[in-house]
Structure formats: structure tokens, C-alpha cells
Design a protein around this motif. Structure first.
Motif, PDB file in Angstrom:
ATOM      1  N   ARG A 139      -6.069  -8.009   4.509  1.00  0.00           N
ATOM      2  CA  ARG A 139      -6.665  -7.063   5.466  1.00  0.00           C
ATOM      3  C   ARG A 139      -5.567  -6.143   5.998  1.00  0.00           C
ATOM      4  O   ARG A 139      -4.651  -6.570   6.671  1.00  0.00           O
ATOM      5  N   GLY A 140      -5.690  -4.869   5.705  1.00  0.00           N
ATOM      6  CA  GLY A 140      -4.731  -3.900   6.210  1.00  0.00           C
ATOM      7  C   GLY A 140      -4.355  -2.935   5.115  1.00  0.00           C
ATOM      8  O   GLY A 140      -4.948  -2.966   4.047  1.00  0.00           O
ATOM      9  N   TYR A 141      -3.431  -2.141   5.384  1.00  0.00           N
ATOM     10  CA  TYR A 141      -2.691  -1.880   6.609  1.00  0.00           C
ATOM     11  C   TYR A 141      -3.531  -1.030   7.560  1.00  0.00           C
ATOM     12  O   TYR A 141      -4.119  -0.045   7.151  1.00  0.00           O
ATOM     13  N   HIS A 142      -3.501  -1.393   8.823  1.00  0.00           N
ATOM     14  CA  HIS A 142      -4.192  -0.645   9.865  1.00  0.00           C
ATOM     15  C   HIS A 142      -3.152  -0.360  10.946  1.00  0.00           C
ATOM     16  O   HIS A 142      -2.461  -1.266  11.393  1.00  0.00           O
ATOM     17  N   ALA A 143      -3.066   0.908  11.347  1.00  0.00           N
ATOM     18  CA  ALA A 143      -2.017   1.299  12.292  1.00  0.00           C
ATOM     19  C   ALA A 143      -2.594   2.099  13.447  1.00  0.00           C
ATOM     20  O   ALA A 143      -3.678   2.680  13.340  1.00  0.00           O
ATOM     21  N   ARG A 199      -5.052   4.256   8.334  1.00  0.00           N
ATOM     22  CA  ARG A 199      -5.166   3.228   7.286  1.00  0.00           C
ATOM     23  C   ARG A 199      -4.265   3.575   6.113  1.00  0.00           C
ATOM     24  O   ARG A 199      -4.187   4.723   5.696  1.00  0.00           O
ATOM     25  N   TYR A 200      -3.600   2.525   5.600  1.00  0.00           N
ATOM     26  CA  TYR A 200      -2.725   2.670   4.445  1.00  0.00           C
ATOM     27  C   TYR A 200      -3.023   1.537   3.469  1.00  0.00           C
ATOM     28  O   TYR A 200      -3.527   0.479   3.853  1.00  0.00           O
ATOM     29  N   ASP A 201      -2.669   1.741   2.213  1.00  0.00           N
ATOM     30  CA  ASP A 201      -2.940   0.769   1.158  1.00  0.00           C
ATOM     31  C   ASP A 201      -2.259  -0.569   1.455  1.00  0.00           C
ATOM     32  O   ASP A 201      -1.088  -0.593   1.869  1.00  0.00           O
ATOM     33  N   LYS A 202      -2.952  -1.649   1.201  1.00  0.00           N
ATOM     34  CA  LYS A 202      -2.439  -2.994   1.491  1.00  0.00           C
ATOM     35  C   LYS A 202      -1.181  -3.343   0.704  1.00  0.00           C
ATOM     36  O   LYS A 202      -0.389  -4.186   1.118  1.00  0.00           O
ATOM     37  N   ASN A 232       6.249   8.347   9.591  1.00  0.00           N
ATOM     38  CA  ASN A 232       5.549   9.620   9.443  1.00  0.00           C
ATOM     39  C   ASN A 232       4.072   9.282   9.257  1.00  0.00           C
ATOM     40  O   ASN A 232       3.698   8.708   8.243  1.00  0.00           O
ATOM     41  N   TRP A 233       3.247   9.648  10.200  1.00  0.00           N
ATOM     42  CA  TRP A 233       1.849   9.201  10.197  1.00  0.00           C
ATOM     43  C   TRP A 233       1.055   9.787   9.045  1.00  0.00           C
ATOM     44  O   TRP A 233       0.186   9.116   8.495  1.00  0.00           O
ATOM     45  N   GLU A 234       1.325  11.015   8.659  1.00  0.00           N
ATOM     46  CA  GLU A 234       0.583  11.636   7.560  1.00  0.00           C
ATOM     47  C   GLU A 234       1.061  11.155   6.192  1.00  0.00           C
ATOM     48  O   GLU A 234       0.279  11.037   5.256  1.00  0.00           O
TER      49      GLU A 234
END
Length: 144
Positions: free
Chosen positions: A45-49, A132-135, A73-75
Motif C-alpha cells: 500500500r503506497g506510496y502516499h504522501a 501518490r507515487y508508484d509502490k 520535488n512533489w511533481e
């Protein structure tokens, strides 16, 4: 030096059963909590930031690997960021305190593991600050 804190709790056992406590954890700023139930230990589960939300992770049942990454860098975060890895289990009582600005990802080690998460933001506030980013971006989960 890491901004992440781990607060150790206590586990007391006697003939009546067990009490797990976090006597050194103060709920200042906590606005909500939720429980994550992982019936399947193969799920990641994730990545969630969140840029502005703080979170606290506490394993109620079973065991988890928790990976935390400070986003640069958020983007377009660097793929070279190094995660901090925490092993949480119901066999120890501790809570991981995560400041704002981190991505989190977790994987259960055993079926039916349960993680409780506390947040300093309301659900509406959190939804407006959700990244959200790839796990597999920073951890090879096949190792866990």
C-alpha cells in the motif's frame, strides 16, 4: 539526521492478559484516526504522501514493513531518494511519528495484519494534500 521519531511504548503481561501502552505519546494535534487491515500479506500500500499532513503509525496486529521517503520535488521526485525502513509488530509497542513532507508505503508480513494511523488533518484537508507515487519507486518489495 532524520526528522522521524519513534516513541517506544510498553507491553505488560500477567494472568489476566496483555496491555500494550504508549504512555509517552501525547495526542496533541491529532484530528482523526483510521485502521488499515491487510487480509493479504502480498499487498503493498503506497506510496502516499502529504506536504502538510503529519501521521503516526502503530501496529495493532501482525507485522508490517513501513517505508518513509522525504519528498524533494512533489511533481517529479528523485528516484534516488533513500527510504527509511521501519519494522513494526504487535510484539513491540511503538509508534512512528512522521512529519509533513513524507511519502509512506507499507506491506504486511502476515495475513490479517492491522495498522492504526493517526493524522493531524481532517479528511477534507488530507484529500486536498494527497500525492501518490508508484509502490516500487524507492523499495524493492520482493525483499520484504
Amino acid at each position: 539526521m532524520s526528522e522521524i521519531k519513534v516513541i517506544q511504548g510498553e507491553i505488560f503481561n500477567d494472568h489476566r492478559g496483555q496491555i500494550s501502552s504508549l504512555n509517552n505519546f501525547h495526542f496533541e494535534g491529532v484530528r482523526r484516526c483510521y485502521i488499515i487491515h491487510h487480509p493479504d500479506a502480498s499487498v503493498v500500500r503506497g506510496y502516499h504522501a502529504h506536504q502538510f499532513e503529519r501521521k503516526w503509525f502503530y501496529c495493532i496486529k501482525g507485522a508490517f514493513t513501513l517505508a518513509l521517503v522525504k519528498i524533494d520535488n512533489w511533481e517529479n521526485p528523485s528516484k534516488d531518494l533513500v527510504p527509511e525502513i521501519f519494522e513494526l509488530s504487535d510484539k513491540q509497542s511503538c509508534i512512528v511519528c512522521v512529519p509533513a513532507g513524507y511519502a509512506n508505503c507499507l506491506k504486511a508480513h502476515t495475513p490479517d495484519s492491522i495498522m492504526e494511523v493517526f493524522s493531524d488533518k481532517t479528511l477534507d484537508e488530507a484529500l486536498g494534500d494527497s500525492w501518490r507515487y508508484d509502490k516500487d519507486m524507492w523499495v524493492d518489495w520482493s525483499q520484504y
